[in-house]
Design a protein around this motif. Sequence first.
Motif, PDB file in Angstrom:
ATOM      1  N   GLY B 152       0.821  -1.213   0.000  1.00  0.00           N
ATOM      2  CA  GLY B 152       0.000   0.000   0.000  1.00  0.00           C
ATOM      3  C   GLY B 152       0.852   1.259   0.000  1.00  0.00           C
ATOM      4  N   GLU B 153       1.932   1.226   0.777  1.00  0.00           N
ATOM      5  CA  GLU B 153       2.814   2.392   0.827  1.00  0.00           C
ATOM      6  C   GLU B 153       3.480   2.639  -0.520  1.00  0.00           C
ATOM      7  N   LEU B 179      -6.339  -3.498  -2.250  1.00  0.00           N
ATOM      8  CA  LEU B 179      -6.576  -2.835  -0.966  1.00  0.00           C
ATOM      9  C   LEU B 179      -7.909  -3.306  -0.393  1.00  0.00           C
ATOM     10  N   GLU B 183      -8.930   0.662   3.438  1.00  0.00           N
ATOM     11  CA  GLU B 183      -7.820   1.239   2.677  1.00  0.00           C
ATOM     12  C   GLU B 183      -8.336   1.930   1.419  1.00  0.00           C
ATOM     13  N   ALA B 186      -9.723   5.222   2.372  1.00  0.00           N
ATOM     14  CA  ALA B 186      -8.646   6.176   2.628  1.00  0.00           C
ATOM     15  C   ALA B 186      -8.041   6.662   1.312  1.00  0.00           C
ATOM     16  N   LEU B 187      -7.929   5.738   0.369  1.00  0.00           N
ATOM     17  CA  LEU B 187      -7.377   6.119  -0.926  1.00  0.00           C
ATOM     18  C   LEU B 187      -8.291   7.115  -1.624  1.00  0.00           C
TER      19      LEU B 187
END
Lengths: 368, 254
Positions: B152-153, B179, B183, B186-187
């Motif tokens: 993800g990072e 994800l 997640e 959040a994206l």
Amino acid sequence: MNEATTPVGEPAPMGAAPTTGLAGGETTAPYAKRLRPGIYRRHHYLAVVVFVVATAVLAPMFAESRSTQFLVNLWLVYSITGIGFYWVFGLAGRFAFCQTFMMALGGYMGAWVAQSSLGGGFLVQVALGVVLSAGVATAVGLLVRRAQAFYFAIATIAVAEMGRVFFSKAEWFTGMNGTRTGIPPIRLFGRDYIAESEVFWIFLGGLALVLLLAAVIERSPLRRDAVAARDNALVAAVAGVPTGRAQLTLFVLGSAMGGLSGALMGPWTGTTGDTSFGIELAIGIFLMLLLGGIGSMWGPVVGAAFYVAVPDLLSGFDKYATIVYGALLLVTIILMPEGIVGGLGRLRLRLEGRWRRMRPKGAVDAVG
Amino acid sequence: MLSADGIEVHFGAVRAVDGVSLEVGDGEIVGLVGPNGSGKTTFLNAVCGVVPARGRLEVAGHPVRLGAPRAAARAGIGRVFQAPQTFEALSCIENVLLASADPRARGLLGATVLRPLMWSREQRRWLEAHEALALVGLEGATATPAHMLTYGERRLLDVARAIVSAPRVLLLDEPSAGLNDSETAALGDLLTRVHEEREVPILVIEHKIDFLDRLCDRVVVLDVGRVIASGPPDEVWRDERVMSAYLGATRAEG
Ligand SMILES: Nc1ncnc2c1ncn2[C@@H]1O[C@H](COP(=O)(O)OP(=O)(O)OP(=O)(O)O)[C@@H](O)[C@H]1O
Ligand SMILES: [Mg+2]
């Protein structure tokens, strides 16, 4: 490697970024310094100074016999060509097989200048050798700039072979049977450098300059661009990296270092011939890089020391030299896949316990 | 902002993109959807010059040469690939610095004789890069080697690299792939933030419908390399051709 991550939760420096004006450079400095990439935190210049001083002090003490002095000098010139190959192969990721050809080219050029009516001092000979190999490398690099990996390797092999044919035909340039003999010794600022112990200082000075050049390249955007072009040229190009230019620059520069070391060898040994730059040395340069470590400018210096020392330590067992090389290489690849320098660097990180601490802190909770 | 006209990409006899015309206006977030193999990724590849293509492409009214990735980058096209494409040998900030729009003092001269100039340009580039990293929430990882990041990072790092040069349009290929729900949410927030703070229009390929509904002003539907529908999400989902295209694809797969 990196000394510290930027602390989380620092006052955000972004707002302070000026976008125009000369004065901007000054106002950005204190903020920017904290943000500088880890590579700029390493002590490249200090390392170069320490290395050169240590070599200047230790080598004459350790090298008592003439033959050991010869080996030390050989180590110094091989380090120069090795660093050049580190730029070409290590940084730019160009699989070039013409480094020894570049050495021969520089060597012949230096010798030709020295023995022609042009004369010219030692520095002129060396400079012209460097310029010629850089020029030929530029032409080759531009011609095959689109060739990727394997095709580039083939193209450079072809260039080296064509060079070999040229060297054997052009006796006006390369001397009788492709060997120039009687090259006058190094003469610099009215002083002759003939004995091994005298040549040592010239070669050490040359290597010092090359190491300095290597250090400024390490600490520059050029390195980053070349590494990106090496690891994923397509994505790098999409990001806007001038991939072709970065790779060409380092190929030319590395080849020029080949030319430099070739041009240094002629006045030292008195002869320049194709045999001193044969396939054995071509493989040897690879060995130096793999053994010493492909990920550091010090890799080829350490690797060249081994390359020069191993046959000497095995004198009397000459026929086993190849086997020992093979074994040495295998052991390195298994125990230290990043070479000796890379392995030591990792060991240092382990010991200092930094490896774990480099994990990002604030970022883990973000997406992913 | 981005205006593509009659883009065509052929792979041998396969017409992967068959005359796609598409606009992304200022301030818009446009979704690009379609069944598997409909040519979405290939269209993005054509726009950022990665595959040879025919047609006309303009960014902010200026024509962009096709098939030349650097020309596309210089024209202001930022691209995030489907699988994270990080440079593992470099640190996070170096990954972002690669895409800096400032070309000055970047080569051999900058590394050697023009070092003072290089130094002042670099400092400015570090600030920009740090800003981009901060926007995606990676400011704590500036010096971290990229190979230590999670999946993800890495995607966030790719986004940072794509926005650091202040692109005129941002192209994303299935950013939510791999994800989980939180997640993905959040994206979505991150993309909205990027869109607003950087004032950059976005063209995003996505499969997740609610993600698109939340994010996009408009979606464009591709099927076998052609645009079959375009409009606000809720209208498009009701479109018969869209339903049959997805149904057909599902049937063919099953
Ligand atoms: N490099 C290539 N060579 C040959 N054919 C290709 C290539 N890239 C894509 N294709 C073909 O082009 C068509 C479109 O592929 P593309 O990857 O653009 O689809 P997509 O819409 O992105 O699908 P997905 O939703 O699975 O990502 C497919 O039929 C694919 O097989
Ligand atoms: Mg795709």
